[in-house]
Design a protein around this motif. Sequence first.
Motif, mmCIF file in Angstrom:
data_model
loop_
_atom_site.group_PDB
_atom_site.id
_atom_site.type_symbol
_atom_site.label_atom_id
_atom_site.label_comp_id
_atom_site.label_asym_id
_atom_site.label_seq_id
_atom_site.Cartn_x
_atom_site.Cartn_y
_atom_site.Cartn_z
ATOM 1 N N LEU A 238 42.204 32.711 34.810
ATOM 2 C CA LEU A 238 42.445 33.977 35.521
ATOM 3 C C LEU A 238 42.781 33.725 36.993
ATOM 4 C CD1 LEU A 238 39.682 36.318 34.012
ATOM 5 C CD2 LEU A 238 42.068 36.060 33.319
ATOM 6 N N ARG A 239 42.311 32.593 37.510
ATOM 7 C CA ARG A 239 42.640 32.255 38.908
ATOM 8 C C ARG A 239 44.123 31.918 39.041
ATOM 9 N NH1 ARG A 239 37.276 28.919 41.090
ATOM 10 N NH2 ARG A 239 35.961 30.768 41.046
ATOM 11 N N LYS A 240 44.638 31.279 37.997
ATOM 12 C CA LYS A 240 46.058 30.922 38.040
ATOM 13 C C LYS A 240 46.922 32.168 37.847
ATOM 14 C CE LYS A 240 49.186 27.383 36.460
ATOM 15 N NZ LYS A 240 49.444 26.290 35.520
ATOM 16 N N ILE A 241 46.480 33.039 36.951
ATOM 17 C CA ILE A 241 47.249 34.254 36.658
ATOM 18 C C ILE A 241 47.300 35.175 37.884
ATOM 19 C CG2 ILE A 241 47.261 36.368 35.242
ATOM 20 C CD1 ILE A 241 45.870 34.640 33.032
ATOM 21 N N THR A 242 46.178 35.291 38.578
ATOM 22 C CA THR A 242 46.121 36.211 39.728
ATOM 23 C C THR A 242 46.465 35.532 41.043
ATOM 24 O OG1 THR A 242 43.795 35.727 40.127
ATOM 25 C CG2 THR A 242 44.273 37.538 38.616
ATOM 26 N N ASN A 243 46.442 34.191 41.011
ATOM 27 C CA ASN A 243 46.615 33.407 42.234
ATOM 28 C C ASN A 243 45.532 33.768 43.263
ATOM 29 O OD1 ASN A 243 47.929 31.340 43.481
ATOM 30 N ND2 ASN A 243 49.341 32.658 44.607
ATOM 31 N N VAL B 41 48.333 39.932 31.091
ATOM 32 C CA VAL B 41 47.639 38.781 30.464
ATOM 33 C C VAL B 41 46.133 38.826 30.774
ATOM 34 C CG1 VAL B 41 47.561 36.246 30.315
ATOM 35 C CG2 VAL B 41 49.742 37.416 30.608
ATOM 36 N N ILE B 42 45.784 39.412 31.934
ATOM 37 C CA ILE B 42 44.362 39.503 32.295
ATOM 38 C C ILE B 42 43.592 40.217 31.196
ATOM 39 C CG2 ILE B 42 42.696 40.570 33.898
ATOM 40 C CD1 ILE B 42 44.571 40.029 36.127
ATOM 41 N N LYS B 43 44.106 41.368 30.808
ATOM 42 C CA LYS B 43 43.423 42.160 29.778
ATOM 43 C C LYS B 43 43.465 41.425 28.432
ATOM 44 C CE LYS B 43 42.852 46.915 28.418
ATOM 45 N NZ LYS B 43 43.456 48.240 28.382
ATOM 46 N N GLU B 44 44.591 40.793 28.154
ATOM 47 C CA GLU B 44 44.724 40.051 26.885
ATOM 48 C C GLU B 44 43.705 38.929 26.783
ATOM 49 O OE1 GLU B 44 48.774 38.670 26.683
ATOM 50 O OE2 GLU B 44 49.534 40.720 26.967
ATOM 51 N N LYS B 45 43.337 38.345 27.933
ATOM 52 C CA LYS B 45 42.376 37.233 27.943
ATOM 53 C C LYS B 45 40.941 37.710 27.734
ATOM 54 C CE LYS B 45 44.986 33.682 28.712
ATOM 55 N NZ LYS B 45 45.081 32.700 27.635
ATOM 56 N N LEU B 46 40.721 39.004 27.992
ATOM 57 C CA LEU B 46 39.342 39.500 28.007
ATOM 58 C C LEU B 46 39.008 40.530 26.932
ATOM 59 C CD1 LEU B 46 39.098 39.893 31.890
ATOM 60 C CD2 LEU B 46 37.980 38.128 30.531
ATOM 61 N N VAL B 47 40.027 41.252 26.479
ATOM 62 C CA VAL B 47 39.750 42.373 25.566
ATOM 63 C C VAL B 47 40.639 42.295 24.326
ATOM 64 C CG1 VAL B 47 39.754 44.894 25.339
ATOM 65 C CG2 VAL B 47 39.122 43.862 27.516
ATOM 66 N N GLU B 48 40.018 42.585 23.180
ATOM 67 C CA GLU B 48 40.781 42.644 21.941
ATOM 68 C C GLU B 48 40.205 43.771 21.088
ATOM 69 O OE1 GLU B 48 42.548 39.090 19.370
ATOM 70 O OE2 GLU B 48 40.402 39.365 19.049
ATOM 71 N N GLU B 49 41.055 44.628 20.622
ATOM 72 C CA GLU B 49 40.652 45.786 19.802
ATOM 73 C C GLU B 49 39.489 46.557 20.428
ATOM 74 O OE1 GLU B 49 39.975 44.233 15.908
ATOM 75 O OE2 GLU B 49 42.080 43.676 15.623
#
Lengths: 94, 215
Positions: free
Chosen positions: A9-14, A41-49
């Motif tokens: 998430l650090r790379k995604i958000t910088n 991608v942040i949400k995809e990494k943390l939440v599913e259904e």
Amino acid sequence: MKIRFYAVLRKITNNIEIILDIDSISVKELLDKLSNQFSPVIKEKLVEEGEVIKGAMILVNGVNILHLDKLNTILKNSDTVHLFPPVGCGKNLL
Amino acid sequence: MSFFDRQIPVLGDICQEKLKNSRVFVGGAGGLGCIVCELLVRSGVGKLYIADFDVISESNIHRQLLYTTQDIGKQKNLTAKEKLDSIGFNCQVEIFGKIDEDFLLPDVDVIVDCFDNKDSKNLLSRLAFKNNIYFVHAGVSGYFGQISTLKDKKLEDVFSFGDQENYILPYTVGVVGSIQAMEVVKIICSLKPNLLDKILCIDLLNYSFDTIILN
């Protein structure tokens, strides 16, 4: 509100940490906001259904939201939120 | 002269004596386990129990510092014991294979989680919780690692582990394993601050270390 990112998430958000001036929103709404601001991608990494993905971890002031009201946990402006993607995300950094 | 002349001025005689009388259980003799076991033996821990049922493979050697290419195909627990015994310190090393819910845990001061899979981690944590023993957890993934000590909580009360395939760098394993060994020494010698009810998050990509207090 202080939001700290970990692992990929650090790379995604910088960012390692950001401060947002917001109050009385749910964790779900916060993740929507972060996804709009940085990347879905942040949400995809943390939440599913509608649930926190197995292996991901969201802490509010040091408490896992699974022991609070999960994604409906209401956040205050003074809260610190820690966002961890699932363990095993190393391949996303290569 | 003693083996510990260079560390007693830092830790103190009392701590060194406590280490000599201490018993530590290490779950997993992989990347973290190799570092933790070697550092604890070299620290002067009196008794070390190691549980691992795996065999050494080619992809282990870059980070599992007790093993060499000559050891590929051998049992990790037996090989680790052989290497640790060869250090020549007075540490008794006892090994186990696979452990389950009915495993009769030896009488130990600290349990160290060096396993690489969620089922073994959670099992060991439940055993520690049931027996009211300090549990020093660590996990590594890529550039990132975390260390935490629990006593009145189970791992599953705090952490959530997935089944994702993991990729590991030897540097991360070295740093995290070394801190895990330091934490074991701190628990045995009652040195503070320690990581009880905290998570130390390590990010070697950004060189950031931060501590989260668990509530």
